[in-house]
Design an enzyme around this catalytic site. Structure first.
Site, PDB file in Angstrom:
ATOM      1  N   ASP A   1       1.005  -1.173  -0.060  1.00 18.92           N
ATOM      2  CA  ASP A   1      -0.117   0.038   0.056  1.00 18.92           C
ATOM      3  C   ASP A   1       0.899   1.264   0.067  1.00 18.92           C
ATOM      4  O   ASP A   1       1.689   1.438   0.809  1.00 18.92           O
ATOM      5  CB  ASP A   1      -0.825   0.064   1.374  1.00 18.92           C
ATOM      6  CG  ASP A   1      -2.005   0.939   1.322  1.00 18.92           C
ATOM      7  OD1 ASP A   1      -2.109   1.849   0.398  1.00 18.92           O
ATOM      8  OD2 ASP A   1      -3.051   0.814   2.179  1.00 18.92           O
TER       9      ASP A   1
ATOM     10  N   GLY B   1      -4.838   3.305  -8.267  1.00 18.35           N
ATOM     11  CA  GLY B   1      -5.042   3.577  -9.452  1.00 18.35           C
ATOM     12  C   GLY B   1      -4.159   4.576 -10.280  1.00 18.35           C
ATOM     13  O   GLY B   1      -4.468   4.782 -11.130  1.00 18.35           O
TER      14      GLY B   1
ATOM     15  N   ASP C   1     -10.296   4.319  -1.556  1.00 21.18           N
ATOM     16  CA  ASP C   1     -10.949   3.124  -0.593  1.00 21.18           C
ATOM     17  C   ASP C   1     -12.362   3.504  -0.584  1.00 21.18           C
ATOM     18  O   ASP C   1     -13.087   4.209  -1.050  1.00 21.18           O
ATOM     19  CB  ASP C   1     -10.487   3.632   0.976  1.00 21.18           C
ATOM     20  CG  ASP C   1      -9.397   3.317   1.138  1.00 21.18           C
ATOM     21  OD1 ASP C   1      -8.305   3.192   0.207  1.00 21.18           O
ATOM     22  OD2 ASP C   1      -8.873   3.381   2.479  1.00 21.18           O
TER      23      ASP C   1
END
Ligand code: GLA
Length: 408
Positions: A158, A208, A229
């Site tokens: 992440d 993205g 999210d």
């Protein structure tokens, strides 16, 4: 990857034209950059959407137990993924230890494996995760090896603080350079995972940015988040669905667009919204990572998550993501080609105010179909015939999901 491969071929050809063919054979081209290459979208459960920072060893064991006892494992849910907040401190040799919530990661992984399930973990290319816990910056190989030693099968990586730690610092005025730094960081972890020799599914989470779908597969990505999210409310879920239209050509066996983990059973989603959310993730060939409170799952939520017909759409061997074929007012019609020349059709009432005096009329012609089509309504389990111009009334935020085995 294909571009790299053709470049390599071109270089080899030029080399032999230039009379260098007597030189030692070039090393074989890198094998297709897949770390674990699940041929269908990964299925499992992840701790974040419901438990967030409350995840611990006990909760992960309970989730594993529940996947088995609820029949979800039999329906295909195999990954049990620990999200953020498991990390403690690094010791003098740089080894990252889990915090007090996870006394023994190896033992936990063994437990999950003993149930016939797989286990996933979470980190960041930055110094800190989104939750402010230790990330992998500067310790990529060490962390990847530790995951492999623990028996980890899946990594969600992440972006989080890498934006401030590296991108903003090293290239404050050059967006393209910042993006290259980001891609290099994902490449680095992809290589580190691969070097462990253990098949580990590689999940990119960077919301993205920079058309991730174009570059993630080449560096070993098996799935990549396409948006920010998800939250358990219709507007957010519908906005995410809308952002998937146009990305279908990037998904395929072993590499998937990830519209984020499931919120089925969370928040105040109605049953219709839960059904539509799940149906659309199946139409999108999305990873199916449940994110709910498994020990307290309501029967109606379980029956959505374990609907075998809908799961079969998601897991279809052809691996083609569905498309938004047309929309008419507040109703959208999505189609997905399936193996064996079958087809799935999802008709979704996306607006807030459907009412029965103005039914939606289905156009089969717009779906490339001719004459009545026999199918199965995957939410009632009953046969259904779709005819051209047929009036169809669907409640607000609900879906009619049909599988047509022999479309004409
Ligand atoms: C980001 C991710 C989420 C979750 C949290 C954890 O927001 O997108 O899916 O992993 O971080 O902190």
């Amino acid at each position: 990857m294909r571009i790299l491969a053709s470049l390599a071929v071109a270089v080899l050809t030029l080399a032999s034209l230039a009379g260098h063919s007597q030189e030692p054979a070039a090393p074989p081209l890198a094998p297709k950059a897949q770390l674990a290459a699940p041929q269908v979208p990964p299925m499992g459960w992840n701790s974040w959407n419901y438990f967030a920072g409350r995840v611990d060893d006990k909760g992960i064991r309970a989730a594993a137990d529940q996947l088995v006892s609820t029949g979800m494992k039999d329906a295909g849910y195999v990954y049990v993924n620990i999200d953020d907040t498991w990390q403690g401190e690094r010791d003098a040799s740089g080894v990252l230890h889990a915090n007090a919530k996870f006394p023994d990661m190896k033992a936990l992984a063994d437990y999950v494996h003993s149930k016939g399930l797989k286990i996933g973990i979470y980190s960041s290319p930055g110094s800190k995760t989104c939750g402010g816990y230790a990330g992998s910056l500067g310790h990529e190989e060490q962390d990847a090896q530790m995951y492999a030693d623990w028996g980890i099968d899946y990594l969600k990586y992440d972006l989080c603080s890498f934006r401030e730690d590296v991108m903003a610092k090293e290239a404050p005025n050059d967006k393209a350079a910042r993006m290259r730094l980001m891609i290099a960081a994902y490449d680095k972890m992809g290589k580190a995972l691969k070097a462990t020799g253990r098949p580990i599914v590689y999940s990119l989470c960077q919301y993205g940015w920079d058309a991730v779908w174009e570059w993630a597969p080449a560096l070993g990505g098996n799935l990549w988040r396409t948006t920010g999210d998800i939250t358990p409310n219709w507007d957010r879920i519908y906005s995410i669905v809308s952002q998937q239209a146009g990305l279908e050509s990037y998904a395929g066996p072993g590499h998937w667009n990830d519209p984020d983990m499931l919120e089925v059973g969370n928040g105040k989603l109605t049953l219709a919204e839960n059904r539509t959310h799940f149906s659309m993730w199946a139409m999108l060939a999305a990873p199916l990572l449940a994110g709910n409170d498994l020990p307290n799952m309501k029967p109606e939520v379980k029956s959505i998550l374990t609907n075998r017909d809908v799961i079969a759409i998601d897991q279809d061997a052809l691996g083609k993501q569905g498309s938004r074929t047309y929309s008419d007012g507040e109703v959208e019609v999505w189609t997905r080609p399936l193996s064996g020349e079958a087809m799935a059709v999802a008709i979704v009432a996306v607006g807030d105010s459907r009412y029965a005096t103005h039914p939606f009329h289905l156009s089969l012609a717009k779906l490339g179909l001719h004459g009545p089509q026999s199918g199965k309504d995957l939410w009632t389990g009953k046969p259904i015939t779709l005819t051209d111009n047929q009036p169809i009334e669907i409640e607000s935020h609900d879906v009619l999901l049909v599988r047509i085995d022999a479309p004409k």
